[in-house]
Each structure stands twice: as structure tokens, then as C-alpha cells.
Scaffold this active site. Structure first.
Site, mmCIF file in Angstrom:
data_model
loop_
_atom_site.group_PDB
_atom_site.id
_atom_site.type_symbol
_atom_site.label_atom_id
_atom_site.label_comp_id
_atom_site.label_asym_id
_atom_site.label_seq_id
_atom_site.Cartn_x
_atom_site.Cartn_y
_atom_site.Cartn_z
ATOM 1 N N LYS A 82 0.598 -1.289 0.024
ATOM 2 C CA LYS A 82 -0.006 -0.008 -0.239
ATOM 3 C C LYS A 82 0.706 1.374 -0.047
ATOM 4 O O LYS A 82 0.541 2.193 -0.725
ATOM 5 C CB LYS A 82 -1.002 -0.013 1.115
ATOM 6 C CG LYS A 82 -1.855 -1.214 1.154
ATOM 7 C CD LYS A 82 -2.935 -1.082 2.183
ATOM 8 C CE LYS A 82 -2.256 -1.501 3.579
ATOM 9 N NZ LYS A 82 -1.812 -3.002 3.662
ATOM 10 N N THR A 83 1.842 1.108 0.707
ATOM 11 C CA THR A 83 2.861 2.313 0.866
ATOM 12 C C THR A 83 3.611 2.530 -0.381
ATOM 13 O O THR A 83 3.764 3.738 -0.924
ATOM 14 C CB THR A 83 3.863 2.388 2.090
ATOM 15 O OG1 THR A 83 3.379 2.170 3.391
ATOM 16 C CG2 THR A 83 4.687 3.662 2.104
ATOM 17 N N ASP A 102 -1.054 6.686 6.526
ATOM 18 C CA ASP A 102 -1.000 5.289 6.685
ATOM 19 C C ASP A 102 -1.717 4.985 7.942
ATOM 20 O O ASP A 102 -1.843 5.797 8.659
ATOM 21 C CB ASP A 102 0.565 4.863 6.901
ATOM 22 C CG ASP A 102 0.714 3.275 6.770
ATOM 23 O OD1 ASP A 102 -0.248 2.809 6.475
ATOM 24 O OD2 ASP A 102 1.785 2.896 6.946
ATOM 25 N N THR A 106 -5.457 -1.692 7.394
ATOM 26 C CA THR A 106 -5.405 -3.101 7.275
ATOM 27 C C THR A 106 -7.073 -3.354 7.523
ATOM 28 O O THR A 106 -7.218 -4.554 7.570
ATOM 29 C CB THR A 106 -4.548 -3.732 8.048
ATOM 30 O OG1 THR A 106 -4.533 -3.169 9.412
ATOM 31 C CG2 THR A 106 -3.036 -3.321 7.643
ATOM 32 N N ARG A 141 6.534 -8.540 1.822
ATOM 33 C CA ARG A 141 7.310 -8.102 2.547
ATOM 34 C C ARG A 141 8.100 -9.222 3.283
ATOM 35 O O ARG A 141 9.099 -9.273 3.577
ATOM 36 C CB ARG A 141 6.595 -7.241 3.611
ATOM 37 C CG ARG A 141 7.446 -6.798 4.879
ATOM 38 C CD ARG A 141 6.499 -6.128 5.843
ATOM 39 N NE ARG A 141 6.292 -4.764 5.304
ATOM 40 C CZ ARG A 141 5.156 -4.024 5.592
ATOM 41 N NH1 ARG A 141 4.393 -4.342 6.549
ATOM 42 N NH2 ARG A 141 4.779 -3.063 5.203
#
Length: 341
Positions: A67-68, A112, A161, A220
Site C-alpha cells: 500500500k505504501t 498510513d 488494514t 514483505r
């Protein structure tokens, strides 16, 4: 012994600098999420042709899916500035007002963990996102007055999230609401191969595929495991990562072929062995393994359900046949007398 958090999708302190170096800078370089990329590509191109700020975007999905990274890519594709903050950081109205008052035309403003914004700050964000206006309270007591200040049109991007925790008014301010889904093994393999080139790691396709299979569908985690396998290959092998080296390294880290960690296994063994496959309540599972029920429900269960190991029912959690076979546990058939009482 397993390194703590090795298969956790949450960012760790030693991940952040490396993640920034491995992030793709263009939408074409971003692997996976084909439909989402197409929607964003159209919106970005349309905004550039009109010379306007792009519509606000809400990105939601499990942690570690990019997302970032996508927020940075949007700013890069638009050719505008990028301002980043997070919901927990903004504690006072002045914090958010100060950032918004300095925003530039068409700039991307990324928040965020937007679901963790305080209600008072959400009220400020409503008018900023919809009317591009900042309402400021000047003074206090009977002499207080509200001053409205126009701000340049910008692109607000929120990442969360837990979309369900966003209030309906805030969610309604975003013109694009896009979900990021877990990646399949083929997509993760391409990510591992790309990251290995950036890290200077020599790896073959089978070695990359083995890392991808154990990454829980999360880039990740794949990048984190790649670094651990790289260390193992440099110390115990000739530095080249092939399938046998990847298997040995990941087995040493106690990351099984589905990427299950110790808590995942405790959850499944509780349901399958102790309660014969369920149904069993989430609070009972939490008490049995000494873990918070919210953590189980939000962090561990989604992946177990995705694997087809666990099922949520109105009566509780039920273990699936695939889980019995994987953990090599024989299902005990209950007699009618047992089920009656």
C-alpha cells in the site's frame, strides 16, 4: 530457534530502510494486482491529461502487500510531491492542520493506518478532502470563532488494514476504494527474483519459487526470507541460492512449506487435536494458546482460512480435512451418545 516475527507481515525496524530500496518506482514495475494497476493507470493518465489533482484513493488489505509502495508510485507517476504521515502520529488538531496548510497543488498526501485517526481529526479531514477547505478555530471561550481557509486541490491517499473501522463519512470521501489481495506463488517468485538482483544475490528459479511458497502471499515476508536465505548461502554454501540451499535455510528458520509459524501451528493443533476439529470458540482457542483473541482473528486466521485449513462457522472455528491431512492427525468419529450430550 525461529527468529521472532520472521513470517509476520508487519514491518520491523530492520525492514524499513531495505523496503525503501527495493520498492518499484513505476506502476509498470509493480508486480501483481493487475486489475488494481489498470484502474490506477487510467485514473493517473486522466488526471495528467486534465492537469488536475487525481481523485482521492483508499487502499486497504492485509499488511505487507504494497500500500505504501503504491502511494509512492502514484506520486511518482503524477510527477508531484509526496507527503507521508500516519494515523497514530497525528494526536492534535494542530498536527493535521499544520500539514494541510503547507500542502501544494496536486500534491499527494498519504496517511498510513488511517483507521487510527482520532474522531476530532477526521472532522478536519472531511472538509479538506471534499471541499479543499481547512476550518480553523481561533481563540477560546465566548470569543472563539471559526476561520475557513482554502487549500490547493491535492490527492489524498489513505491506507488501512481494517477498512471496517473507518467511519462511513470518511470512507465516502474517497473516489477510489481499492483492495490489495495476497499474491500467488508465481507473482512472489518474480518479486524474489527482482529483489535478488537489487541485493546482488545469485538465485535460480527453483530457489526463488521455494522462498515464494513459504511467504504467506506477502511480498514483505518474501523479501525478509530472501535476506535470511542469502545469509545462510554466504555462510554455509557458495553464496548461490538454489532450491536445496533455500530449503535448508528455511527449515533452519522453522518456516514450513506453507509459511506457518509457531502460533499458526498452535491454533491448528488446538482445533484439530484438543477439540477434534471443532467447532470451538475463538475465546477458547485464545485461552488455550495464551494469545489475544483479536490477534488470532485479525493476524492468523485469514491466512489459515485462505489455505483451507480453518473455517469460520456460527458455532465456532472448524478444522478442515486438508488440515487433518497436513498435520497428520486422525479425526476421531464421535458416537451418537457423545453428540447427544
Amino acid at each position: 530457534m525461529r527468529a521472532q516475527g520472521i513470517v509476520s507481515p508487519d514491518a520491523q525496524d530492520d525492514d524499513r530502510q531495505l523496503e525503501a530500496a527495493l520498492r518499484p518506482l513505476r506502476l509498470a514495475d509493480f508486480t501483481g494486482q493487475a486489475k488494481l494497476k489498470e484502474v490506477l493507470a487510467i485514473a493517473i493518465e486522466a488526471a495528467k491529461k486534465r492537469g488536475e489533482a487525481m481523485d482521492h484513493v483508499l487502499l486497504y488489505g492485509p499488511p505487507g502487500l504494497g500500500k505504501t509502495t503504491l502511494a509512492n508510485i502514484i506520486a511518482g507517476e503524477l510527477g508531484v510531491g509526496f507527503e507521508q504521515t500516519a494515523g497514530p502520529i497525528l494526536q492534535k488538531k494542530l498536527d493535521l492542520s499544520g500539514v494541510l496548510s503547507q500542502i501544494q497543488t496536486r500534491q499527494v498526501f498519504f496517511i498510513d493506518e488511517i483507521h487510527r485517526l482520532l474522531p476530532d481529526l477526521e472532522e478536519i479531514l472531511y472538509s479538506a478532502l471534499e471541499d479543499f477547505r481547512l476550518d480553523l478555530l481561533i481563540g477560546a471561550g465566548p470569543g472563539a470563532r471559526t476561520h475557513s481557509m482554502a487549500i490547493p486541490r491535492f490527492t489524498g491517499i489513505g491506507a488501512t488494514t481494517r477498512q471496517g473501522l473507518l467511519s462511513a463519512p470518511l470512507r465516502g470521501r474517497f473516489g477510489l476504494v481499492l483492495r490489495l489481495n495476497p499474491y500467488d506463488a508465481a507473482e512472489l517468485t518474480r518479486i524474489v527474483l527482482r529483489s535478488s538482483q537489487l541485493l546482488g544475490v545469485t538465485i535460480d528459479d527453483e530457489g526463488a519459487a521455494e522462498i515464494a511458497r513459504r511467504s504467506r502471499g506477502t511480498p514483505r515476508i518474501a523479501n525478509r526470507l530472501l535476506r535470511r536465505v542469502r545469509d545462510y548461502a554466504q555462510v554455509r554454501a557458495d553464496g548461490h541460492v538454489e532450491r536445496a540451499v533455500a530449503v535448508a535455510a528455511l527449515d533452519l528458520l522453522e518456516v514450513d512449506r506453507y509459511g506457518l509459524d509457531e502460533i499458526d501451528q498452535k491454533i491448528m493443533l488446538t482445533v484439530l487435536d484438543k477439540y477434534n476439529g471443532g467447532p470451538v470458540g475463538i475465546n477458547t482457542i485464545a485461552a488455550s494458546i495464551d494469545e489475544e483473541s483479536d490477534t488470532i482473528e485479525e493476524v492468523y486466521e485469514p491466512y489459515l482460512i485462505q489455505l483451507g485449513f480453518l473455517e469460520r462457522t456460527p458455532r465456532g472455528r472448524v478444522g478442515c480435512q486438508r488440515a487433518f491431512e497436513y498435520f497428520n492427525i486422525e479425526r476421531k468419529h464421535r458416537s451418537r451418545q457423545d453428540t447427544l450430550f
